[in-house]
Design a protein around this motif. Sequence first.
Motif, PDB file in Angstrom:
ATOM      1  N   ALA A  57      -8.291  -6.243  -4.818  1.00 59.34           N
ATOM      2  CA  ALA A  57      -8.304  -4.820  -4.454  1.00 59.34           C
ATOM      3  C   ALA A  57      -6.909  -4.258  -4.248  1.00 59.34           C
ATOM      4  N   SER A  58      -5.939  -5.115  -3.881  1.00 59.46           N
ATOM      5  CA  SER A  58      -4.620  -4.603  -3.503  1.00 59.46           C
ATOM      6  C   SER A  58      -3.528  -4.896  -4.516  1.00 59.46           C
ATOM      7  N   ARG A  67     -11.618   0.326  -0.888  1.00 59.03           N
ATOM      8  CA  ARG A  67     -12.021  -1.065  -1.134  1.00 59.03           C
ATOM      9  C   ARG A  67     -11.170  -2.021  -0.298  1.00 59.03           C
ATOM     10  N   VAL A  68      -9.893  -1.709  -0.166  1.00 55.28           N
ATOM     11  CA  VAL A  68      -9.012  -2.522   0.687  1.00 55.28           C
ATOM     12  C   VAL A  68      -9.524  -2.503   2.127  1.00 55.28           C
ATOM     13  N   HIS A 106      -8.174   2.652  -2.222  1.00 53.66           N
ATOM     14  CA  HIS A 106      -7.777   2.170  -0.903  1.00 53.66           C
ATOM     15  C   HIS A 106      -8.984   1.877  -0.014  1.00 53.66           C
ATOM     16  N   PRO A 117      -0.402  -9.797  -1.350  1.00 59.13           N
ATOM     17  CA  PRO A 117      -1.761 -10.008  -1.885  1.00 59.13           C
ATOM     18  C   PRO A 117      -2.007 -11.444  -2.347  1.00 59.13           C
ATOM     19  N   LEU A 127      -9.788  -9.078  -1.390  1.00 59.79           N
ATOM     20  CA  LEU A 127      -8.671  -8.243  -0.952  1.00 59.79           C
ATOM     21  C   LEU A 127      -7.486  -8.384  -1.905  1.00 59.79           C
ATOM     22  N   LEU A 175       0.818  -1.217   0.000  1.00 56.62           N
ATOM     23  CA  LEU A 175       0.000   0.000   0.000  1.00 56.62           C
ATOM     24  C   LEU A 175       0.850   1.264   0.000  1.00 56.62           C
ATOM     25  N   ASP A 219     -12.774  -4.526   2.494  1.00 55.60           N
ATOM     26  CA  ASP A 219     -12.511  -5.967   2.512  1.00 55.60           C
ATOM     27  C   ASP A 219     -11.980  -6.413   3.869  1.00 55.60           C
TER      28      ASP A 219
END
Length: 635
Positions: free
Chosen positions: A315-316, A338-339, A336, A403, A312, A260, A342
């Motif tokens: 999303a990441s 969405r992360v 972010h 991830p 996740l 991230l 999740d």
Amino acid sequence: MSHSANQFSLLSQRRFAPFFWTQFLGAGNDNLFKFAFTVLVTYHLQLAWLPPSLAGLAIGALFILPFVLFSATAGQLADKYDKARVMQLVKSLEVGIMALAAWGFMQSHVPALLACVFLMGLHSTLFGPVKYAYLPQHLDEHELTGGNGMVEMGTFVAILLGNLAGGLLIALPQVGAQAVAMSAFGLAVLGRLTAQAIPESPSTDPGLKINWNPVTETWANLKLAHRQVAVFRSLLGISWMWFFGAVFLANFPAFAKEVLHGDEHVASVLLMTFSIGIGVGSLLCERLSRRHVEIGLVPLGAIGMSVFAIDLYFASRALPPANALSVSAFLAEARHWRVLADLALLALFAGIYSVPMYALIQLRAKPSHRARIIAANNILNALFMIASSLIAGALLSAGCSIPELFLVLGIANAIVAGYIFFIVPEYLLRFFAFVLTHWVYRFKVRGDEHIPTRGAALLVCNHVSYVDAVLLMAASPRPIRFIMDHRIFATPVLGWFFRLVKAIPVAPKGEDPAAYAAAFAAARDVLLDGELLLIFPEGGLTRDGQMKPFKGGVMKILADLPDEHRASLPVIPCALHNLWGSFFSHAGGKAMSQPLRRGVFNHVGLSVGEPLTAESVSPEALQARVTQELEQGIA
């Protein structure tokens, strides 16, 4: 023992509040110390022998090693001695450990801090069995789910606050280490003070002889847990949840930094999100379960864990590179969120997954062996978490991204959960009952406190629809064995369900004398084994909505029992109402022939009357009592 209005009211009662705050402070201190130490070696110290990518896993593995070595001894101590006194001694030990940790932080002495990680693991090892054995000693069945939910919520809120405090304090310029040292020592002292107010909790096995050999006693504890299949499989399910959660918790600092592209405060945001999700899921359990131990929530939790762990990954992955984003910069990016969603949702479902399992173990384990069963759980948890550290470390070392690790974990969770539910169908059966009573019907139960949480009982009920047995199972805190008409037992689709719940099919004596005799012999064995048995005395479903005359099956069941069992057996009248006219009833012709008849979310109910003695029972008297309960339920 009084009933609490809800789980939050327990915080105003001495039997719960000092214990709650003691475990809260202990969990917070554990995580303040561990997270500050992890951030220290991840962001501030450069150690060739402890690289940042493996620091969290190494610290986590060292923390749980004492669970493997000493859980068996801890379980014995909790069963043998007063639990309040054990907790007070354990909190005194914490004060000494945090004094050493304070010195280690101020000197940046990593070996001393690693030793404290191990010692805090020992502290938690000693506290774990007594913590979960304490609850059923002071709470009744209707309070266990709420009490466990409060403990799980408190634990993860403490994890949240501890990690936030640890991350914020260690990041303070020049004084971070000193601030962590003083805070950790202060929390330990405060925890010792709250432990002093925990009420006496007498020994459940004062004559127990302590076996100090951890190897033989660990094996003995695992064998002890294995004797109760549902309990042991629940231990495995909880251990898998800790395998699952440990991977996330250990990798948050590296996930925040390497994937991230955030600073250490972003790692704290991830932990905050995860902890809030666990806490909310844990608190939801009491509401969703109607204050019973409802293991039907476990499959629901498992499904959510897999769905959001897999999402996740999507999303990441492939996030654009950046330079140590602050929290505000991190939150400014829509992707972010969405992360975070999740993480919050998979944690919420993990809370829903775990709380009913803990409550089931506490309810069904023998009181004299309860702490040792919890110790077996801690041993398995530790082994699973160590395995998670080794497996996750191997995957990361082999080039797997974080991830991708989460994706593998989500898929593995679906496989493991499916296997557990296959070998313990009670979870899926209760899930089916949960869905029926929450998403097909609006099911209201009155008088469920009359269904005993322990010991044999004979329940009698009117018979309106093909799902009567499912509704009764949903209302009971324990499994119920049903004796039912062999034609209903053979119903397509539902027959599969009835076989899984080990229903007992009975045929008329004139039609199949052998099946008739076998059914009543099985019913007798159920009651002699101390289980719940339910019979529909009408002998079949109503065809016109009116209750049919009760037959003599109840009297035969009672007559077959030895005198001493019959004298103490409660006979409990039950009445289902508002099911006539539903899809599963014979209203308007053949049952299950008109989909969505009367729509969905129909209000249906069950009224449970006060138990009768076997001596006062007759078919006519039972029918009168069931009719009375039916009228009261409709009113």
